[in-house]
Scaffold this active site. Structure first.
Site, PDB file in Angstrom:
ATOM      1  N   GLY A 509      37.509  36.774  39.184  1.00 55.82           N
ATOM      2  CA  GLY A 509      37.889  36.678  40.591  1.00 55.82           C
ATOM      3  C   GLY A 509      38.988  35.661  40.783  1.00 55.82           C
ATOM      4  N   VAL A 514      33.947  35.074  35.182  1.00 49.84           N
ATOM      5  CA  VAL A 514      32.505  35.002  35.400  1.00 49.84           C
ATOM      6  C   VAL A 514      31.810  35.461  34.121  1.00 49.84           C
ATOM      7  CG1 VAL A 514      30.561  35.741  36.812  1.00 49.84           C
ATOM      8  CG2 VAL A 514      32.829  35.502  37.850  1.00 49.84           C
ATOM      9  N   ASP A 624      35.162  35.158  54.213  1.00 51.32           N
ATOM     10  CA  ASP A 624      35.673  36.108  53.224  1.00 51.32           C
ATOM     11  C   ASP A 624      34.634  37.191  52.935  1.00 51.32           C
ATOM     12  OD1 ASP A 624      37.619  37.184  51.596  1.00 51.32           O
ATOM     13  OD2 ASP A 624      37.124  35.935  49.865  1.00 51.32           O
TER      14      ASP A 624
END
Length: 841
Positions: A509, A514, A624
């Site tokens: 991201g 991740v 977001d």
């Protein structure tokens, strides 16, 4: 590229702050004439003409040169002698040891220094050069090398204050086998007062420092961007100071918001009296203005540009204006925005007193760790013409104060009694300071989480570019000690991720990679590790910890811990087995979610957001919300994630003043226009997610016809036309009860209202979704004209939920806020050995 909330400086203060600055807008001395030296063609034995300048060959014989160079050097020539390569770039001077050019300066002032580089074909392979350049005590270029793929010359431009005497330009190869080179040099005096000594200072993210930055002329400036807004490329042939200007189109944040404007010949001759050296008249004859056309319902938007700059650096900025679009005097006033929170009123008539007259404004602007500086223009309500324009923009990085590179000097002889006195005085002062510090520490009260105000810690820059943080490391912890018990050692995380094995990567991201990990007790976790150049940085890292350490809810992803050792920024969460909702909507390799499952997922996400808005300590706005930030566990239970952009927003507060951040396609248009963030901005974004769930298509798809690109707009159009069923995901069409579909569409439409005040709170959205699920499960069919929300029999069939006009919350155990000062500490040895975690799941 930071917009949209602005804070005007009060007139009483701004008049004092900018008075002296605007006096600098008067034109530099008209007595200035373009100089004839120094222009040098390095390594050449002939003189070369280029754009009105004569470059003297530094290898010319029989010519008395007014400069010298010292050190071991040699000349090199282009072996191909291509006719396409300008003569100025067919030769170079090459240095294999520390060497310098020395110039005789007869007039003190601000000088332009240009270094020309072009790696033409030669046995020495100029692309392999690796060197530093310094002058007047400034390190101008550090570890400089020319990219082998460069097919055009590179010109590095600087502004330096140089005094009468000898001026040295130093070239220093880096490494025993390396060398330095240069193709051409320009050193000439700029017009008097061309660079001001002070300008208004805008600190990081657009927060005004409420004072001027002084001493600009004592520092070196390096040109980063020089933009001809609304115009074409300008070359030295078009510029009195032989500058290059490039078009602005590639820097526009949203190109459809702006259009080009040009000067009309029948206008007054504004060029009379203009100083031609500030900017070419061609810059002032073109502009970008707001693109207001028949397809726009309003003109309450901004035109924005975003520029890459060095991170956490200081920049001198010059903004050029000339009102070539107004038909009469005094009808146009607009705002100029820098980053998010700073704005200044632009009134062309107030600055010049006439139509189509050029002017400019200077600033000193600090960049943050995003490496971007954003500028915007937008209309004002008190202006007769609701538009705005911009003609030109220059961004120059402030290299640093004089003396940043050590100079040779004779040691000063200081009398011994002064030395002894200084030592004794220093010891005495140190003792006094120590006593004061001790008294302050004894009197200081510890802060709790609830009253602690979060602010990023300063980052000390420096070090190798190979570090995890490319521009340096933090001295000490990145996160102040909150007694949260959430810190995890880097070694522990290395163990969990098998030393960040690439096979453990499950996603990427804006923050970084991740990884999937397993703790020593077998607990699965997700590990987010930042990387250099990522879109998010220290501020988002700290915000995520702050938010997740204060909340706990079944439908919010839980924070297990964090690590900020060795310049690392790592967050550890509970692992969500099924990944992001988006993957289950678009990835054909995954089983399609049923309509009932989609409704349950939406209900879960709504519960999480509702708790975030109203149930969490203090109340937060996510900022977001999108399908990639709604994660699913093994049982397809939805949990909202990624709180790096979240802001504190208490329920009794109407809005939060903040820069606009979010994701295009999900961004609340009301938030974008007004720069005022409320929880209803999350509601709008969630409305887009609802349409995504229904249609299984992205929020923005540029491959579709124009009217279908934006899902929110297209969905509302289809609903109003009664054709919504045509854009429903084909895999669930046969499953949906029509009453459930109508109610779901009604919810989405309410969320997507243009005005935030017309949108329901998230608690009501949750209630409507549960009603849509009830309609689906009971199979109740209703006519389109019926208001199912007020049907009593249907209300009785709903789960036992208390509903209020503007606030509702399901009575679930996990909805209760955590008050960390009073909650008991829980030993979590089963999670981490010798690690204590409060309330982490």
């Amino acid at each position: 590229m930071e917009k949209r909330h602005f804070r005007e400086i009060p007139y009483s203060f701004s008049s004092l702050l900018f008075l002296l600055h605007f006096l600098s807008l008067q034109l530099p001395s008209s007595a200035y004439t373009r100089p004839e030296e120094y222009f040098i063609s390095c390594g050449s034995d002939t003189n070369i003409s280029s754009a009105g300048r004569t470059f003297t060959g530094d290898s010319s014989s029989g010519i008395s040169l007014s400069f010298t160079f010292k050190g071991q050097s040699s000349t090199v020539k282009d072996s191909n002698r291509s006719t396409k390569t300008p003569s100025l770039y067919q030769t170079a001077r090459l240095f294999r040891e520390n060497s310098f050019y020395e110039f005789e300066i007869s007039t003190s002032g601000t000088y332009l220094l240009r270094l020309h580089f072009f790696a033409f074909s030669s046995p020495d392979n100029l692309s392999a050069a690796h060197f530093d350049v310094s002058a007047s005590g400034f390190s101008l270029l550090k570890n400089f090398t020319l990219q082998t793929s460069s097919s055009i010359p590179l010109i590095e431009e600087f502004f330096l204050s140089i005094s009468i005497g000898k001026f040295s330009l130093n070239f220093m190869p880096q490494g025993s086998s390396s060398f330095a080179f240069v193709n051409a040099l320009e050193v000439f005096l700029a017009p008097e007062d061309f660079i001001p000594n002070d300008a208004p200072h805008i600190s990081r993210a657009g927060r005004s420092s409420n004072n001027s930055y002084e001493g600009i002329r004592s520092e070196a400036l390096q040109t980063i961007h020089r933009i001809n807004v609304g115009g074409s490329n300008l070359t030295p042939d078009n510029d009195t100071l032989w500058r290059y200007w490039v078009p602005d189109d590639s820097y526009l944040y949203n190109p459809v918001t702006a259009k080009n404007s040009t000067f009309h010949p029948d206008r007054p001759n504004y060029l009379e009296g203009i100083n031609e050296y500030i900017a070419p008249d061609l810059v002032y004859q073109t502009a970008k203005e707001m693109n207001i056309d028949g397809n726009r319902t309003s003109n309450t938007f901004n035109v924005s540009w975003s520029f890459n700059v060095s991170k956490n650096a200081r920049h001198f900025v010059r903004v050029h204006f000339c009102d070539i679009i107004s038909q009469s005097l005094g009808v146009l006033r607009f705002n100029l925005f820098i980053f998010s929170n700073y704005s200044i009123l632009i009134d062309p008539y107030d600055k010049t007193g006439q139509l189509a007259a050029p002017f400019y404004i200077d600033f000193v602007v600090d960049s943050d760790d995003s490496g971007l500086v954003n500028f915007s223009i937008g209309p004002r309500a008190d202006s007769d013409e609701k538009t705005a324009f911009l003609n030109g923009l220059e961004i120059l990085q402030i290299v640093g104060e004089s003396g940043s590179v050590s100079r040779k000097h004779e040691p000063n002889k200081t009398p011994i009694f002064i030395v002894v006195g200084s030592v004794i005085g220093g010891i005495g002062l140190s003792c006094i300071l120590a006593v004061v510090i001790c008294l302050c520490l004894r009197c200081r009260k510890p802060k709790t989480v609830e009253n602690w105000e979060w602010s990023p810690r300063p980052v000390r820059r420096g070090g190798s570019s190979q570090n995890r943080m490319p521009e340096g490391s933090v001295i000490g912890s990145r996160v102040p000690d909150l007694n949260l018990g959430l810190k995890i050692s880097f070694a522990e995380i290395q163990f969990a991720t098998n030393n960040f094995d690439v096979k453990m990567i499950v996603g990427k991201g804006g923050f970084g990679l991740v990884f999937r990990g397993t703790l020593r007790n077998g607990m699965k976790v997700a590990v987010k590790r930042s990387e250099p150049g990522s879109g998010q940085g220290l501020s988002e890292f700290q915000t995520e910890i702050m938010v997740l350490s204060k909340i706990r809810h079944r439908h919010l992803v839980s924070l297990i811990g964090y690590c900020d050792e060795m310049s690392e920024m790592i967050l550890v969460y509970e692992f969500m087995e099924k990944g992001a909702l988006r993957d289950h909507l678009y990835n054909l390799a995954l089983p399609s979610l049923s309509w009932t499952q989609r409704l349950e997922i939406c209900i879960g996400a709504a519960k999480g957001l509702h708790y975030l808005h109203r149930g969490a300590a203090g109340g937060f706005i996510h900022r977001d919300v999108k399908s990639t930030n709604i994660l699913l566990d093994e049982e397809l239970v939805a949990k909202v994630a990624d709180f790096g952009l979240s802001r504190l927003g208490p329920p009794d507060q109407t809005h939060v003043s903040t820069g606009v951040k979010g994701t295009f396609g999900y961004l609340d248009p009301d938030y974008f226009r007004t720069q005022q963030l409320t929880e209803k901005s999350d509601v709008y974004s969630f409305g887009v997610v609802l349409l995504e769930v229904l249609c299984a298509r992205p929020a923005i798809n540029t491959l579709l016809p124009r009217e279908q690109v934006n899902l929110a707009e297209w969905g509302i159009i289809c609903k109003n036309k009664g054709t919504l069923e045509q854009i429903v995901d084909p895999s669930i069409k046969s499953q949906i009860n029509l009453s459930s579909l109508r109610k779901f569409a009604e919810i989405a439409e309410k969320c997507l209202q243009e005005c935030s005040a017309d949108r329901p709170p998230m608690g009501d959205v949750q209630w409507y979704l549960e009603y849509a699920l009830q309609l689906q499960q009971t199979g109740i069919e209703r006519e389109p004209h019926e208001d199912s929300a007020t049907d009593a029999s249907a209300m009785l069939a709903l789960p036992n939920i208390q509903r209020f006009a503007s606030f509702s919350m399901s009575a679930e155990k996990d909805d209760m806020p955590i008050l960390r000062e009073d909650s008991a500490n829980i030993w979590a040895s089963e999670v981490f050995s010798q690690l204590r975690i409060d309330d982490a799941r």
